[in-house]
Design a protein around this motif. Structure first.
Motif, PDB file in Angstrom:
ATOM      1  N   PHE A 136     -28.132  36.047   5.912  1.00 16.37           N
ATOM      2  CA  PHE A 136     -27.875  35.329   7.199  1.00 16.37           C
ATOM      3  C   PHE A 136     -28.838  35.319   8.027  1.00 16.37           C
ATOM      4  CE2 PHE A 136     -24.104  37.551   4.886  1.00 16.37           C
ATOM      5  CZ  PHE A 136     -23.421  36.390   4.667  1.00 16.37           C
ATOM      6  N   ARG A 137     -29.060  34.363   8.558  1.00 16.79           N
ATOM      7  CA  ARG A 137     -30.113  34.340   9.779  1.00 16.79           C
ATOM      8  C   ARG A 137     -29.652  34.822  11.050  1.00 16.79           C
ATOM      9  NH1 ARG A 137     -31.287  27.894   9.266  1.00 16.79           N
ATOM     10  NH2 ARG A 137     -29.049  28.204   8.784  1.00 16.79           N
ATOM     11  N   PRO A 138     -30.070  35.757  11.787  1.00 16.07           N
ATOM     12  CA  PRO A 138     -29.637  36.301  12.732  1.00 16.07           C
ATOM     13  C   PRO A 138     -29.319  35.332  14.124  1.00 16.07           C
ATOM     14  CG  PRO A 138     -31.518  37.641  12.264  1.00 16.07           C
ATOM     15  CD  PRO A 138     -31.368  36.473  11.176  1.00 16.07           C
ATOM     16  N   GLY A 139     -28.311  35.183  14.805  1.00 12.96           N
ATOM     17  CA  GLY A 139     -28.352  34.226  15.585  1.00 12.96           C
ATOM     18  C   GLY A 139     -27.685  32.896  15.330  1.00 12.96           C
ATOM     19  N   HIS A 140     -27.599  32.713  14.057  1.00 13.71           N
ATOM     20  CA  HIS A 140     -27.340  31.405  13.418  1.00 13.71           C
ATOM     21  C   HIS A 140     -25.701  31.468  13.235  1.00 13.71           C
ATOM     22  CE1 HIS A 140     -27.938  27.455  11.893  1.00 13.71           C
ATOM     23  NE2 HIS A 140     -29.102  27.493  12.339  1.00 13.71           N
ATOM     24  N   ALA A 141     -25.218  30.212  12.689  1.00  9.96           N
ATOM     25  CA  ALA A 141     -23.940  30.242  12.080  1.00  9.96           C
ATOM     26  C   ALA A 141     -23.466  30.557  10.724  1.00  9.96           C
ATOM     27  CB  ALA A 141     -23.186  28.944  12.580  1.00  9.96           C
ATOM     28  N   ARG A 159     -36.807  39.029  10.490  1.00  6.21           N
ATOM     29  CA  ARG A 159     -35.843  39.586  11.366  1.00  6.21           C
ATOM     30  C   ARG A 159     -34.836  40.311  10.402  1.00  6.21           C
ATOM     31  NH1 ARG A 159     -34.303  37.149  15.692  1.00  6.21           N
ATOM     32  NH2 ARG A 159     -33.718  39.279  16.496  1.00  6.21           N
ATOM     33  N   ARG A 160     -34.236  41.305  10.925  1.00  2.00           N
ATOM     34  CA  ARG A 160     -33.338  42.212  10.121  1.00  2.00           C
ATOM     35  C   ARG A 160     -31.913  41.506   9.944  1.00  2.00           C
ATOM     36  NH1 ARG A 160     -32.931  47.714  13.260  1.00  2.00           N
ATOM     37  NH2 ARG A 160     -33.052  46.268  14.977  1.00  2.00           N
ATOM     38  N   SER A 161     -31.378  41.695   8.745  1.00  4.99           N
ATOM     39  CA  SER A 161     -30.237  41.061   8.603  1.00  4.99           C
ATOM     40  C   SER A 161     -29.422  41.567   7.373  1.00  4.99           C
ATOM     41  CB  SER A 161     -30.236  39.666   8.182  1.00  4.99           C
ATOM     42  OG  SER A 161     -28.928  38.728   8.143  1.00  4.99           O
ATOM     43  N   ILE A 162     -28.360  41.274   6.688  1.00  2.00           N
ATOM     44  CA  ILE A 162     -27.743  41.751   5.532  1.00  2.00           C
ATOM     45  C   ILE A 162     -27.515  40.664   4.729  1.00  2.00           C
ATOM     46  CG2 ILE A 162     -26.487  43.691   6.887  1.00  2.00           C
ATOM     47  CD1 ILE A 162     -24.026  41.825   6.721  1.00  2.00           C
ATOM     48  N   ASP A 163     -27.365  41.003   3.220  1.00  2.00           N
ATOM     49  CA  ASP A 163     -26.905  39.847   2.296  1.00  2.00           C
ATOM     50  C   ASP A 163     -25.384  39.955   2.360  1.00  2.00           C
ATOM     51  OD1 ASP A 163     -26.417  42.180   0.708  1.00  2.00           O
ATOM     52  OD2 ASP A 163     -28.088  42.233  -0.426  1.00  2.00           O
ATOM     53  N   ARG A 164     -25.057  39.236   1.226  1.00  2.00           N
ATOM     54  CA  ARG A 164     -23.626  39.086   1.030  1.00  2.00           C
ATOM     55  C   ARG A 164     -22.788  40.450   0.457  1.00  2.00           C
ATOM     56  NH1 ARG A 164     -22.551  33.197  -1.651  1.00  2.00           N
ATOM     57  NH2 ARG A 164     -24.099  33.721  -2.930  1.00  2.00           N
ATOM     58  N   VAL A 186     -34.263  41.548   5.160  1.00  4.30           N
ATOM     59  CA  VAL A 186     -35.257  40.882   6.156  1.00  4.30           C
ATOM     60  C   VAL A 186     -35.143  39.502   5.786  1.00  4.30           C
ATOM     61  CG1 VAL A 186     -37.432  40.640   6.958  1.00  4.30           C
ATOM     62  CG2 VAL A 186     -36.505  42.987   6.308  1.00  4.30           C
ATOM     63  N   VAL A 187     -35.047  38.613   6.946  1.00  6.00           N
ATOM     64  CA  VAL A 187     -34.841  37.359   6.949  1.00  6.00           C
ATOM     65  C   VAL A 187     -36.115  36.696   7.482  1.00  6.00           C
ATOM     66  CG1 VAL A 187     -33.657  35.227   7.557  1.00  6.00           C
ATOM     67  CG2 VAL A 187     -32.357  37.048   6.579  1.00  6.00           C
ATOM     68  N   GLU A 188     -36.801  35.700   6.712  1.00  5.71           N
ATOM     69  CA  GLU A 188     -38.064  34.905   7.288  1.00  5.71           C
ATOM     70  C   GLU A 188     -37.430  33.405   7.038  1.00  5.71           C
ATOM     71  OE1 GLU A 188     -42.080  36.048   6.967  1.00  5.71           O
ATOM     72  OE2 GLU A 188     -41.078  37.463   5.200  1.00  5.71           O
ATOM     73  N   THR A 189     -37.387  32.736   8.109  1.00 13.84           N
ATOM     74  CA  THR A 189     -36.935  31.237   8.118  1.00 13.84           C
ATOM     75  C   THR A 189     -38.118  30.284   7.908  1.00 13.84           C
ATOM     76  OG1 THR A 189     -35.065  31.872   9.437  1.00 13.84           O
ATOM     77  CG2 THR A 189     -35.599  29.409   9.192  1.00 13.84           C
ATOM     78  N   PHE A 190     -38.141  29.662   6.624  1.00 14.85           N
ATOM     79  CA  PHE A 190     -39.158  28.493   6.661  1.00 14.85           C
ATOM     80  C   PHE A 190     -38.522  27.267   7.116  1.00 14.85           C
ATOM     81  CE2 PHE A 190     -39.767  31.945   3.707  1.00 14.85           C
ATOM     82  CZ  PHE A 190     -41.129  32.560   4.017  1.00 14.85           C
ATOM     83  N   GLY A 191     -39.117  26.084   6.679  1.00 10.34           N
ATOM     84  CA  GLY A 191     -38.545  24.791   7.089  1.00 10.34           C
ATOM     85  C   GLY A 191     -39.213  24.315   8.328  1.00 10.34           C
ATOM     86  N   ARG A 192     -38.453  23.066   8.759  1.00 10.06           N
ATOM     87  CA  ARG A 192     -39.033  22.601  10.073  1.00 10.06           C
ATOM     88  C   ARG A 192     -38.060  22.748  11.234  1.00 10.06           C
ATOM     89  NH1 ARG A 192     -39.652  17.127   6.572  1.00 10.06           N
ATOM     90  NH2 ARG A 192     -37.638  18.101   6.010  1.00 10.06           N
ATOM     91  N   HIS A 193     -38.478  23.359  11.986  1.00  9.58           N
ATOM     92  CA  HIS A 193     -37.195  23.640  13.203  1.00  9.58           C
ATOM     93  C   HIS A 193     -38.076  23.488  14.565  1.00  9.58           C
ATOM     94  CE1 HIS A 193     -34.682  25.512  10.231  1.00  9.58           C
ATOM     95  NE2 HIS A 193     -35.702  26.167   9.847  1.00  9.58           N
ATOM     96  N   ASP A 194     -37.153  23.187  15.628  1.00  8.79           N
ATOM     97  CA  ASP A 194     -37.443  22.775  16.859  1.00  8.79           C
ATOM     98  C   ASP A 194     -37.751  24.172  17.621  1.00  8.79           C
ATOM     99  OD1 ASP A 194     -36.599  19.741  18.018  1.00  8.79           O
ATOM    100  OD2 ASP A 194     -35.500  20.598  16.233  1.00  8.79           O
ATOM    101  N   PRO A 195     -38.931  24.464  18.036  1.00 12.67           N
ATOM    102  CA  PRO A 195     -39.008  25.899  18.696  1.00 12.67           C
ATOM    103  C   PRO A 195     -38.425  25.837  20.046  1.00 12.67           C
ATOM    104  CG  PRO A 195     -41.086  24.734  18.874  1.00 12.67           C
ATOM    105  CD  PRO A 195     -40.170  23.889  18.020  1.00 12.67           C
TER     106      PRO A 195
END
Length: 367
Positions: A102-107, A302-307, A313-322
């Motif tokens: 899960f990405r921190p701060g996301h839904a 960023r630190r997170s947890i799995d299911r 640790v989560v690293e978000t790839f892809g195309r995002h608005d800064p």
């Protein structure tokens, strides 16, 4: 019931996901007889769409709107207007690494807890991609409000991250990617965003939106107040964490002798109330500011947890608005227009026969 519809008499229901085949909306309650085509809607979508500058996501979507129903021979029929926007540039593989985390701060986490499953591709239903149909619906509301009441809805950027934007001129807003009412400050904003993007981080923003020429009397007592419905709609916009009507939080430090807008035969002395008194429009400009949080999808680990609840640790790839606020001005305009359109029809239904002999008090400019 499921929270996908905004409005009562002018009701907008959206559908779709970020990486599905298409997104869209159904607009129910638009009065018949208004000239309408895709050309009336596309300009606002072009202001919102991705890939328009180096400071926003580079996902390339044309966001071409198709009207599927509710319009015959160029006029609205009074039946539901269905609009479709096809997704053409999905890169779902970019999200393979967050299928089980899960990405921190996301839904991500909250959607999983609510539904028991989630679509990780671009955030699925929680993606800001779903604001495009809202902009399309808002364009319809804007046209009707302008035609029937001369209402103008407009917005601008007030702050990007730590950089405040002094207001100079509304004419500057269309000429830059930030919707900033100040052409001189744009190089500073660009440098700020370039530095942020290289750092792999994100920032928030503050936007301002106003509606001019709103008649007095729109809104309902207590639980359907005009400003309450505006706040409700704005909080439905992705990443919004604060809404101010008029003076907003600045009213905490004001005294009653300052905040209470005095009335004179020439008009109101001020507009600290933001055009709404007791939940009902005063005839002044309706003014709203919104705070947008930093984009949750960032490159930094960023630190997170799995299911299974294990640390990861989560690293978000892809195309995002800064900074998601850069493209949010036309969305905030659309939401304000939709709420005003809904209340216009509600007022006409209950109080359309009300006539006041006293001349209306002149309004004032919002900013």
């Amino acid at each position: 019931m499921s929270g996908n519809t905004l409005g009562l008499l002018f009701a907008v229901t959206t559908f779709g996901e970020s990486h599905g085949p298409a997104i869209g909306c159904v607009v129910d309650g638009c009065p018949p007889g208004m000239a309408l085509s895709e050309a009336d809607i596309q300009p606002d979508l072009d202001r919102r769409r991705p890939g328009t500058s180096r400071h926003v996501t580079q996902r390339q979507e044309a966001d071409q709107v198709e009207i599927l129903s509710g319009v015959f021979e160029g006029q609205t029929t009074g039946t539901p207007i269905a609009m479709l926007i096809r997704n053409t540039d999905q890169r779902s593989k970019d999200y393979g690494n967050i299928l089980d985390s899960f990405r921190p701060g996301h839904a991500d986490y909250t959607y999983w807890r609510k539904y028991g499953l989630r679509d990780p591709r671009g955030g699925g239903r929680s993606s800001a991609r779903l604001t495009a149909p809202i902009v399309a619906a808002g364009a319809i509301a804007k046209k009707w409000l302008q035609a029937h009441h001369g209402i103008q809805v407009r917005g601008c950027m007030q702050q990007v991250g730590t950089v405040s934007i002094p207001f100079v001129n509304w004419d500057d807003v269309p000429g830059n990617a930030f919707h900033a009412p100040n052409a001189v400050i744009v190089p500073e904003l660009e440098a700020y965003m370039d530095k942020l993007r290289k750092a792999g981080d994100s920032c928030g923003a503050r936007l301002y939106v106003e509606a001019l020429n709103v008649p007095a009397g729109w809104g309902e007592p207590l639980y359907d107040k005009l400003d309450a419905d505006i706040a409700h709609a704005m909080m439905g916009l992705n990443a919004v964490k604060g809404v101010e009507i008029g003076a907003g939080f600045a009213s905490v430090a004001q005294r009653g002798s300052e905040h209470g807008d005095e009335l004179t035969p020439q008009g109101f002395v001020g507009n600290h109330a933001g055009g709404v008194l007791g939940g009902i429009s005063s005839g002044q400009p309706v003014t709203v500011s919104i705070a947008i949080k930093p984009t949750s999808s960032i490159r930094l680990p960023r630190r997170s947890i799995d299911r299974a609840g294990q640390p990861t640790v989560v690293e978000t790839f892809g195309r995002h608005d800064p900074c998601v606020g850069i493209r949010a001005t036309p969305i905030a305009e659309a939401l304000l227009a939709i709420v005003l359109m809904d209340h216009a029809l509600r007022h006409r239904a209950q109080c359309g026969d009300v006539r006041i002999d006293v001349p209306p008090i002149p309004g004032q400019v919002g900013v």
